[in-house]
Motif scaffolding. Sequence first.
Motif, PDB file in Angstrom:
ATOM      1  N   ASN A 171     -17.989  -3.776   7.662  1.00  0.00           N
ATOM      2  CA  ASN A 171     -18.343  -2.515   8.311  1.00  0.00           C
ATOM      3  C   ASN A 171     -17.131  -1.738   8.848  1.00  0.00           C
ATOM      4  O   ASN A 171     -17.208  -1.088   9.875  1.00  0.00           O
ATOM      5  CB  ASN A 171     -19.372  -2.742   9.429  1.00  0.00           C
ATOM      6  CG  ASN A 171     -20.209  -1.501   9.654  1.00  0.00           C
ATOM      7  OD1 ASN A 171     -20.402  -0.689   8.755  1.00  0.00           O
ATOM      8  ND2 ASN A 171     -20.701  -1.351  10.866  1.00  0.00           N
ATOM      9  N   LYS A 172     -16.014  -1.826   8.129  1.00  0.00           N
ATOM     10  CA  LYS A 172     -14.781  -1.115   8.502  1.00  0.00           C
ATOM     11  C   LYS A 172     -14.225  -0.408   7.279  1.00  0.00           C
ATOM     12  O   LYS A 172     -14.615  -0.666   6.150  1.00  0.00           O
ATOM     13  CB  LYS A 172     -13.717  -2.095   9.021  1.00  0.00           C
ATOM     14  CG  LYS A 172     -14.109  -2.897  10.222  1.00  0.00           C
ATOM     15  CD  LYS A 172     -13.902  -2.108  11.484  1.00  0.00           C
ATOM     16  CE  LYS A 172     -14.235  -3.016  12.663  1.00  0.00           C
ATOM     17  NZ  LYS A 172     -14.184  -2.384  13.911  1.00  0.00           N
ATOM     18  N   SER A 173     -13.254   0.465   7.531  1.00  0.00           N
ATOM     19  CA  SER A 173     -12.559   1.183   6.465  1.00  0.00           C
ATOM     20  C   SER A 173     -11.072   0.883   6.519  1.00  0.00           C
ATOM     21  O   SER A 173     -10.518   0.644   7.598  1.00  0.00           O
ATOM     22  CB  SER A 173     -12.746   2.693   6.626  1.00  0.00           C
ATOM     23  OG  SER A 173     -14.086   3.049   6.446  1.00  0.00           O
ATOM     24  N   VAL A 174     -10.441   0.919   5.362  1.00  0.00           N
ATOM     25  CA  VAL A 174      -9.002   0.767   5.239  1.00  0.00           C
ATOM     26  C   VAL A 174      -8.492   1.984   4.480  1.00  0.00           C
ATOM     27  O   VAL A 174      -9.110   2.408   3.496  1.00  0.00           O
ATOM     28  CB  VAL A 174      -8.636  -0.532   4.480  1.00  0.00           C
ATOM     29  CG1 VAL A 174      -7.142  -0.623   4.235  1.00  0.00           C
ATOM     30  CG2 VAL A 174      -9.133  -1.754   5.248  1.00  0.00           C
ATOM     31  N   SER A 175      -7.381   2.558   4.945  1.00  0.00           N
ATOM     32  CA  SER A 175      -6.780   3.712   4.271  1.00  0.00           C
ATOM     33  C   SER A 175      -5.460   3.307   3.641  1.00  0.00           C
ATOM     34  O   SER A 175      -4.674   2.581   4.252  1.00  0.00           O
ATOM     35  CB  SER A 175      -6.534   4.844   5.273  1.00  0.00           C
ATOM     36  OG  SER A 175      -7.745   5.325   5.778  1.00  0.00           O
ATOM     37  N   LEU A 176      -5.232   3.777   2.429  1.00  0.00           N
ATOM     38  CA  LEU A 176      -3.946   3.596   1.756  1.00  0.00           C
ATOM     39  C   LEU A 176      -3.274   4.957   1.817  1.00  0.00           C
ATOM     40  O   LEU A 176      -3.784   5.929   1.248  1.00  0.00           O
ATOM     41  CB  LEU A 176      -4.149   3.154   0.305  1.00  0.00           C
ATOM     42  CG  LEU A 176      -4.491   1.669   0.086  1.00  0.00           C
ATOM     43  CD1 LEU A 176      -5.823   1.283   0.677  1.00  0.00           C
ATOM     44  CD2 LEU A 176      -4.442   1.340  -1.383  1.00  0.00           C
ATOM     45  N   LYS A 177      -2.149   5.030   2.540  1.00  0.00           N
ATOM     46  CA  LYS A 177      -1.540   6.335   2.780  1.00  0.00           C
ATOM     47  C   LYS A 177      -0.020   6.244   2.772  1.00  0.00           C
ATOM     48  O   LYS A 177       0.545   5.156   2.925  1.00  0.00           O
ATOM     49  CB  LYS A 177      -2.037   6.913   4.099  1.00  0.00           C
ATOM     50  CG  LYS A 177      -1.807   6.007   5.298  1.00  0.00           C
ATOM     51  CD  LYS A 177      -2.502   6.544   6.524  1.00  0.00           C
ATOM     52  CE  LYS A 177      -2.384   5.548   7.664  1.00  0.00           C
ATOM     53  NZ  LYS A 177      -3.129   5.965   8.831  1.00  0.00           N
ATOM     54  N   PRO A 178       0.643   7.385   2.593  1.00  0.00           N
ATOM     55  CA  PRO A 178       2.109   7.393   2.605  1.00  0.00           C
ATOM     56  C   PRO A 178       2.649   6.779   3.894  1.00  0.00           C
ATOM     57  O   PRO A 178       2.123   7.016   4.979  1.00  0.00           O
ATOM     58  CB  PRO A 178       2.454   8.886   2.522  1.00  0.00           C
ATOM     59  CG  PRO A 178       1.265   9.501   1.852  1.00  0.00           C
ATOM     60  CD  PRO A 178       0.085   8.718   2.349  1.00  0.00           C
ATOM     61  N   GLY A 179       3.663   5.939   3.755  1.00  0.00           N
ATOM     62  CA  GLY A 179       4.249   5.280   4.913  1.00  0.00           C
ATOM     63  C   GLY A 179       3.487   4.054   5.363  1.00  0.00           C
ATOM     64  O   GLY A 179       3.818   3.442   6.370  1.00  0.00           O
ATOM     65  N   GLY A 180       2.465   3.662   4.621  1.00  0.00           N
ATOM     66  CA  GLY A 180       1.643   2.510   4.984  1.00  0.00           C
ATOM     67  C   GLY A 180       1.331   1.676   3.764  1.00  0.00           C
ATOM     68  O   GLY A 180       2.178   1.443   2.906  1.00  0.00           O
TER      69      GLY A 180
END
Length: 170
Positions: free
Chosen positions: A106-115
């Motif tokens: 029940n969570k979200s993960v973001s793939l983003k610049p700098g991470g």
Amino acid sequence: MFMRTSQIKKIILIATICFVGNLSFLCAKSFYQSNIEIHNAWARETSDGIRTAAVYIDRIKNTGTELDSLIKVSSSVATKHLIHRTLFQNDIAKMIHLKSLEIPINKSVSLKPGGIHIMLVDIKKKLSRGFKFPMILEFKKAGRIDVIVEVKKIGTSLKEHMDHKKMHEH
């Protein structure tokens, strides 16, 4: 044997539905499989001669009751796909390879610049703005999810211009 006008119209209608149905998949920004939702997969355009690129995903959400993990990535645009986390130590960015990426219940993960991001190694051609390509994300529990990655314009911030080759430590 001659076809009647009504038969030709039916064939054209069926062909149009199939064609438009396939195009709608290429325009989609959200993808679902089992309890995993994928929202907005994208990459930055690359310059001539660049052999690496990164894919980002605005949100991977686990709506299920069990932990899931992204365990494998593949596409036709690169020969190797790695899940990376960027760590900054003493103002130096380092890429840390992750064997998998946990998606909590029940969570979200973001793939983003700098991470966290997906590194495309040995890309086969320049990625140009507007180009879209299929990518397969494989999850331990949810299985295979086919997504479409859209290539976007290069940004102007310092993080968006980092040289991945200089940052790799495997």
